[in-house]
Design a protein around this motif. Structure first.
Motif: not given
Length: 626
Positions: A5-16, A37-40
């Motif tokens: 399963p792929v992590l949702p973008d919102s969770l990846v952003l919160e980690i970043f 996400v890393s270019r958000d």
């Protein structure tokens, strides 16, 4: 292959959001989702404010296209990598100046030489092209130089050694076609330095003591050379005659050409920033510069005119006396110190009161229309003469502003200037800005819109009762920013650099301004670079002794020079330019911005530092270039 399963973008952003910027960049190489996400923009906005510690009330630079690119600009385009050290000077290097094209620069030193350097070699290194010693003219050392607007002539200012101890200096004009000396001009006190008004005319100073602590400064316009067509035209003309009180004198002259229609190189959202800073100023009870007019007093006009005409008949000056000091510090104090030994404090106080009364009676009234601050896009082009001065003590604590009218731009007309009545013996200053501290440096932005001033502050609320005993000065150096359109201080002071010498030993520390950055030397053995928009210190440039001068290339602000008492000139380039210079033509083809930036995040140890942190945070180490 099934990755699960792929992590949702919102969770990846919160980690970043909890990672440092270099970790975010590395994580972005993992997969397409993480790269996106890393270019958000929200992510890089948060990283920007947290990493550079900028108040969130300060908006992004109006010309920035994204937070990611703005972060990269401040990290990658600062000239903080030492690529070359020039050791041709044999003593302290005091000043650096670039030509307007950026193809040459000059250096002045306590070894009494002025050297010219070439910056356009194919290998990228800087090389010496010419050196002139001024000892044959009885100079003690060279202290300042400036290219004229079309880069054909070089003004060199130095301390002149004569038969008596005084504060005299000289200005020499050198042709850059064949390096011949075209003229020499008296300059007193020597820390007037001198400057170009236009391609063919320069400004010098002279000082006449008319009391124990009262003097008269005369500013002269000089033709740089006398050609055949100008045999019947004056080579000098008096610009202004200004009274000094309380042992103060005019020093450090410079010319600002303020254009009516211009696009300022400092782009600001003043409403957002000014409101935040007004609140902070009220909390800190911050000092605000004062603007007011000064009076003046009396002197011997006929004697002065006669001596100056003799000096200017052939564009040269001879036999001027001067003192060689161990360091270019406050000039002209010998006269006052000698007077105090024979005159009581009460007599000196009376002299100052009389001088003030005479000044009010015999000073030409200022023309308000000449200096009225104008809104952007209004008014007309104006040329200002800027200089340091004072009214309370001998240490320079005020910026004097005098407008130069169009008919004063050449030496044609009467040598003593326009006709004046006996009640108009002195010229008044059009504006004075009080810095409330000892001024030790000034520099103009490239568009001449902003004046940057280095000063060491006096204690708040201090009272000066003795002009020869100025208040103690702070070790921290404040850098003030004055808008020459409104004639007011517009930005809060920049601070990071330090100085340690007391009032009577203070010397000039030259600063320089580029489109985006401002740099200054300091006595703490470092040069400093700030961003002009965000008011943050971005880099510290190490030397082995006091850093006296810095200079940006006008052709490329990612090239910076620094000059030091360690007798060296260091050449600094940005990490971006170092990589480009080391890359082969095949490597310079267009490629993705993200991988190219990440390649620089490996095994780096720079000699400078960025934002108060070592630049070893993930940049590829450049070669020394020496």
């Amino acid at each position: 292959m099934d990755w699960g399963p792929v992590l949702p973008d919102s969770l990846v952003l919160e980690i970043f959001l909890h990672l440092p910027h270099d970790a975010v960049l590395r994580a972005g190489l993992t997969c397409r989702q993480w790269q996106a996400v890393s270019r958000d923009e929200f992510l890089w906005r948060e990283l920007f404010y947290s990493y550079y510690r900028i108040p969130r009330s300060v908006p992004r630079h109006p010309s920035a296209v994204s937070w990611y690119r703005e972060f990269k600009r401040l990290y990658d385009c600062i000239p903080c990598v030492e690529v070359q050290t020039l050791r041709e000077h044999s003593d302290q290097v005091l000043h650096l100046a670039f030509s307007h094209r950026g193809h040459r620069f000059s250096s002045c030193s306590k070894d009494c030489t002025v050297k010219l350097w070439d910056t356009e070699r194919q290998d990228g290194n800087i090389s010496l092209v010419h050196s002139s010693s001024m000892r044959q003219f009885n100079w003690g050392y060279t202290q300042f130089s400036q290219f004229n607007p079309d880069d054909t002539l070089l003004l060199v200012s130095g301390v002149y050694l004569g038969p008596h101890h005084s504060s005299s200096g000289e200005i020499a004009v050198i042709s850059l076609d064949n390096y011949t000396l075209l003229s020499r001009v008296r300059n007193k006190p020597y820390d007037v330095f001198g400057c170009w008004l236009n391609e063919t005319h320069l400004i010098s100073g002279n000082l006449h003591w008319i009391g124990n602590m009262t003097s008269c400064s005369v500013l002269w316009l000089n033709k740089a050379f006398q050609d055949i067509e100008s045999e019947n035209v004056n080579v000098v003309k008096r610009l202004f005659k200004i009274q000094n009180i309380n042992a103060s004198t005019i020093r450090t002259v410079m010319v600002a050409h303020c254009r009516r229609h211009d696009n300022p190189d400092l782009l600001l959202d003043y409403e957002a920033q000014s409101q935040a800073r007004r609140q902070k100023a009220e909390q800190d009870n911050q000092h605000h510069p004062l603007l007011f007019d000064l009076g003046a007093s009396d002197s011997e006009e006929e004697e002065e005119a006669e001596s100056e005409e003799q000096c200017g008949t052939d564009g040269r000056s001879h036999g001027f006396s001067s003192a060689r000091t161990p360091q270019p510090t406050i000039s002209g104090l010998d006269h006052v110190i000698h007077s105090r030994k024979h005159v009581g404090a009460r007599e000196l106080q009376i002299e100052t009161q009389v001088a003030q009364m005479m000044g009010r009676a015999y000073t030409k009234a200022p023309d308000p229309s000449l200096i009225d601050p104008s809104e952007p896009g209004e008014g007309e082009d104006k040329t200002y003469l800027l200089f340091t001065t004072g009214s309370l003590t001998y240490s320079p604590h005020q910026i004097g502003i005098k407008r130069i009218k169009p008919d004063q731009m050449t030496t044609s007309g009467p040598v003593l200037g326009e006709e004046r009545s006996s009640e108009e013996f002195f010229d008044s200053l059009d504006h004075v800005i009080d810095i409330h501290g000892h001024i030790i440096g000034m520099g103009l932005s490239p568009d001449h819109r902003y004046l940057y001033v280095n000063s060491r502050a006096w204690p708040k609320g201090c009272v000066i009762s003795d002009p020869m005993s100025p208040p103690p000065i702070a070790e921290e150096i404040d850098m003030h920013v004055i808008d020459l359109k409104s004639l007011r201080e517009e930005r809060r002071s920049l601070r990071a650099h330090r100085a340690f010498t007391p009032n009577d030993e203070c010397f000039f520390i030259f600063l320089d301004v580029s489109r985006d950055f401002v740099a200054s030397g300091a006595e703490d053995k470092h040069g400093y670079i700030w961003d002009r928009h965000y008011n943050i210190c971005l880099a510290r440039l190490a030397h082995d002794d006091v850093v006296n001068s810095v200079a940006f290339s006008p052709a490329d602000q990612e090239l910076l020079l620094s000059a030091s008492d360690d007798s060296t000139i260091k050449v600094w380039r940005s990490p971006r330019m170092v990589r480009l210079s080391q890359a082969s033509p095949r490597q310079l083809r267009p490629r993705s911005l993200l991988p190219s930036w990440l390649l620089r995040h490996k095994n780096s140890t720079f000699s400078g530092s960025v934002n108060g942190k070592a630049v070893s945070e993930g940049w590829k180490k450049p070669s020394e270039g020496k």
